[in-house]
Design a protein around this motif. Structure first.
Motif, PDB file in Angstrom:
ATOM      1  N   ALA A  31       1.237  -1.256   0.223  1.00 40.83           N
ATOM      2  CA  ALA A  31       0.210   0.200   0.186  1.00 40.83           C
ATOM      3  C   ALA A  31       1.032   1.407  -0.108  1.00 40.83           C
ATOM      4  N   LEU A  32       1.444   1.340   0.653  1.00 34.57           N
ATOM      5  CA  LEU A  32       2.648   2.025   0.624  1.00 34.57           C
ATOM      6  C   LEU A  32       3.933   2.715  -0.513  1.00 34.57           C
ATOM      7  N   ALA A  33       3.860   1.842  -1.006  1.00 39.76           N
ATOM      8  CA  ALA A  33       4.262   1.458  -2.236  1.00 39.76           C
ATOM      9  C   ALA A  33       3.867   2.411  -3.354  1.00 39.76           C
ATOM     10  N   ALA A  34       2.613   1.624  -3.216  1.00 40.10           N
ATOM     11  CA  ALA A  34       1.724   2.043  -3.608  1.00 40.10           C
ATOM     12  C   ALA A  34       1.262   3.438  -3.621  1.00 40.10           C
ATOM     13  N   ARG A  35       1.280   3.686  -3.463  1.00 42.92           N
ATOM     14  CA  ARG A  35       1.063   5.205  -2.910  1.00 42.92           C
ATOM     15  C   ARG A  35       1.831   6.584  -3.392  1.00 42.92           C
ATOM     16  N   GLY A  36       2.963   6.200  -3.598  1.00 42.41           N
ATOM     17  CA  GLY A  36       4.341   6.715  -4.273  1.00 42.41           C
ATOM     18  C   GLY A  36       4.331   5.490  -6.157  1.00 42.41           C
ATOM     19  N   GLY A  37       3.354   5.618  -6.329  1.00 38.51           N
ATOM     20  CA  GLY A  37       2.993   5.339  -7.954  1.00 38.51           C
ATOM     21  C   GLY A  37       3.005   4.422  -8.194  1.00 38.51           C
ATOM     22  N   ASP A  38       3.597   3.083  -7.919  1.00 39.08           N
ATOM     23  CA  ASP A  38       3.851   1.589  -7.975  1.00 39.08           C
ATOM     24  C   ASP A  38       2.852   0.664  -8.733  1.00 39.08           C
ATOM     25  N   ALA A  39       3.200   0.915  -9.863  1.00 41.66           N
ATOM     26  CA  ALA A  39       1.874   0.095 -10.283  1.00 41.66           C
ATOM     27  C   ALA A  39       1.695  -1.838  -9.698  1.00 41.66           C
ATOM     28  N   ASP A  40       2.842  -2.311  -9.649  1.00 37.97           N
ATOM     29  CA  ASP A  40       2.705  -3.670  -9.197  1.00 37.97           C
ATOM     30  C   ASP A  40       1.754  -3.955  -8.068  1.00 37.97           C
ATOM     31  N   ALA A  41       3.021  -3.075  -7.153  1.00 32.29           N
ATOM     32  CA  ALA A  41       2.435  -2.478  -5.769  1.00 32.29           C
ATOM     33  C   ALA A  41       0.794  -2.644  -5.848  1.00 32.29           C
ATOM     34  N   VAL A  42       0.162  -1.888  -6.599  1.00 29.82           N
ATOM     35  CA  VAL A  42      -1.088  -1.691  -6.351  1.00 29.82           C
ATOM     36  C   VAL A  42      -1.857  -3.189  -6.565  1.00 29.82           C
ATOM     37  N   GLU A  43      -1.177  -3.600  -7.600  1.00 29.59           N
ATOM     38  CA  GLU A  43      -2.403  -4.392  -8.301  1.00 29.59           C
ATOM     39  C   GLU A  43      -2.120  -5.617  -7.187  1.00 29.59           C
ATOM     40  N   LEU A  44      -0.969  -6.048  -6.472  1.00 31.19           N
ATOM     41  CA  LEU A  44      -0.480  -6.874  -5.310  1.00 31.19           C
ATOM     42  C   LEU A  44      -1.606  -6.799  -4.389  1.00 31.19           C
ATOM     43  N   PHE A  45      -1.551  -4.880  -3.862  1.00 32.73           N
ATOM     44  CA  PHE A  45      -2.579  -4.713  -2.468  1.00 32.73           C
ATOM     45  C   PHE A  45      -3.914  -5.116  -2.835  1.00 32.73           C
ATOM     46  N   VAL A  46      -4.375  -4.423  -4.121  1.00 26.37           N
ATOM     47  CA  VAL A  46      -5.428  -5.188  -4.629  1.00 26.37           C
ATOM     48  C   VAL A  46      -6.327  -6.451  -4.735  1.00 26.37           C
ATOM     49  N   ARG A  47      -5.089  -7.406  -5.093  1.00 24.83           N
ATOM     50  CA  ARG A  47      -5.377  -8.832  -4.917  1.00 24.83           C
ATOM     51  C   ARG A  47      -5.471  -9.231  -3.867  1.00 24.83           C
ATOM     52  N   ALA A  48      -4.535  -8.847  -2.925  1.00 24.79           N
ATOM     53  CA  ALA A  48      -4.613  -9.045  -1.051  1.00 24.79           C
ATOM     54  C   ALA A  48      -5.725  -9.698  -0.354  1.00 24.79           C
ATOM     55  N   LEU A  49      -5.657  -8.564  -1.155  1.00 21.91           N
ATOM     56  CA  LEU A  49      -7.337  -8.090  -0.614  1.00 21.91           C
ATOM     57  C   LEU A  49      -8.583  -8.400  -0.537  1.00 21.91           C
ATOM     58  N   HIS A  50      -8.592  -8.496  -1.989  1.00 23.32           N
ATOM     59  CA  HIS A  50     -10.638  -8.289  -2.670  1.00 23.32           C
ATOM     60  C   HIS A  50     -10.839  -9.545  -1.808  1.00 23.32           C
ATOM     61  N   SER A  51     -10.244 -10.283  -1.722  1.00 23.15           N
ATOM     62  CA  SER A  51     -11.232 -11.797  -0.884  1.00 23.15           C
ATOM     63  C   SER A  51     -12.731 -11.252   0.350  1.00 23.15           C
ATOM     64  N   ASP A  52     -11.155 -10.416   1.077  1.00 22.23           N
ATOM     65  CA  ASP A  52     -11.488 -10.168   2.891  1.00 22.23           C
ATOM     66  C   ASP A  52     -12.700  -8.953   2.348  1.00 22.23           C
ATOM     67  N   VAL A  53     -12.200  -8.409   1.485  1.00 21.05           N
ATOM     68  CA  VAL A  53     -13.683  -7.076   1.151  1.00 21.05           C
ATOM     69  C   VAL A  53     -14.742  -7.264   0.735  1.00 21.05           C
ATOM     70  N   GLN A  54     -14.190  -8.365  -0.412  1.00 25.09           N
ATOM     71  CA  GLN A  54     -16.170  -9.169  -0.646  1.00 25.09           C
ATOM     72  C   GLN A  54     -16.535  -9.743   0.484  1.00 25.09           C
ATOM     73  N   ARG A  55     -16.764 -10.487   1.355  1.00 19.31           N
ATOM     74  CA  ARG A  55     -16.511 -11.550   2.663  1.00 19.31           C
ATOM     75  C   ARG A  55     -17.307 -10.081   3.475  1.00 19.31           C
ATOM     76  N   TYR A  56     -16.092  -8.732   3.926  1.00 20.26           N
ATOM     77  CA  TYR A  56     -17.215  -8.380   4.731  1.00 20.26           C
ATOM     78  C   TYR A  56     -18.143  -7.585   4.434  1.00 20.26           C
ATOM     79  N   VAL A  57     -18.195  -7.102   2.996  1.00 19.02           N
ATOM     80  CA  VAL A  57     -19.135  -6.127   2.752  1.00 19.02           C
ATOM     81  C   VAL A  57     -20.022  -6.974   2.597  1.00 19.02           C
ATOM     82  N   ALA A  58     -20.018  -8.661   1.747  1.00 11.40           N
ATOM     83  CA  ALA A  58     -21.092  -9.320   1.416  1.00 11.40           C
ATOM     84  C   ALA A  58     -22.169  -9.340   3.116  1.00 11.40           C
TER      85      ALA A  58
END
Length: 207
Positions: A30-57
């Protein structure tokens, strides 16, 4: 059903050390994504996507809006990354955003009545997990048990026992004192164990 609670945690969970290490990696992404790292953005989203889906569900009670709310959560998060400083884990920070997204959705829907209502958070969680994965049946059985809990206890249990958040971060996400989270989890666990005992009695008598 008698093995649903321990089996779900064993098959879907990790050790506390592994969870802490993963959270450190996610926060670093997340901190690397804040600095503009596109790969870090993808890793951040992929790592937490299922947790977010379960929580909002769990929170929204409408299976048809889970994907939209998850997408809204990540859009908000990516737009706010410049304000994330890593003082809490990125997971807790993101789930706090998910909670606000669901609350905003409730307010929007209250202003615009819907034609239909599908108050089935269980179905949404079931649809968010793969049917061919080990432990799927146990997971569905656990969801049946969780459905009997009051919403505040269910949320505390899901955050700490299924998503693996420390109590302090679960308190931050739920916007309540840490002692309240501990109490809710303890009561939820006691209720679930009582339900498991009740479910096992007919089988024991038949045997």
């Amino acid at each position: 059903m008698t093995s649903a609670l321990p089996a779900s945690r064993a098959k879907h969970g990790t050790t506390r050390n592994e969870t802490a290490a993963l959270d450190e990696s996610i926060t670093a992404w997340a901190l690397a994504a804040r600095g503009g790292d596109a790969d870090a953005v993808e890793l951040f989203v992929r790592a937490l996507h299922s947790d977010v889906q379960r929580y909002v569900a769990h929170l929204c009670g409408d299976p048809q809006t889970v994907d939209d709310l998850a997408q809204d959560t990540f859009l908000r998060a990516l737009g706010s990354l410049h304000r994330f400083e890593g003082r809490s884990s990125a997971r807790a920070w993101l789930l706090s955003i998910a909670r606000r997204a669901v609350i905003d959705s409730y307010r929007h829907r209250a202003a615009r009545p819907r034609l239909s209502d599908v108050p089935d958070w269980q179905l949404a969680v079931e649809l968010a997990q793969s049917c061919d994965l080990p432990g799927f049946d146990d997971g569905v059985a656990l969801l049946d048990l969780l459905a009997s809990l009051p919403q505040d206890r269910r949320e505390a249990f899901i955050l700490t026992q299924l998503l693996g958040l420390p109590y302090a971060e679960a308190a931050e996400v739920s916007d309540c004192p840490i002692g309240t989270v501990r109490s809710r989890v303890a009561r939820a666990r006691a209720t679930l164990m009582d339900l498991l005992d009740e479910a096992s009695r007919p089988a024991a008598l038949a045997a």
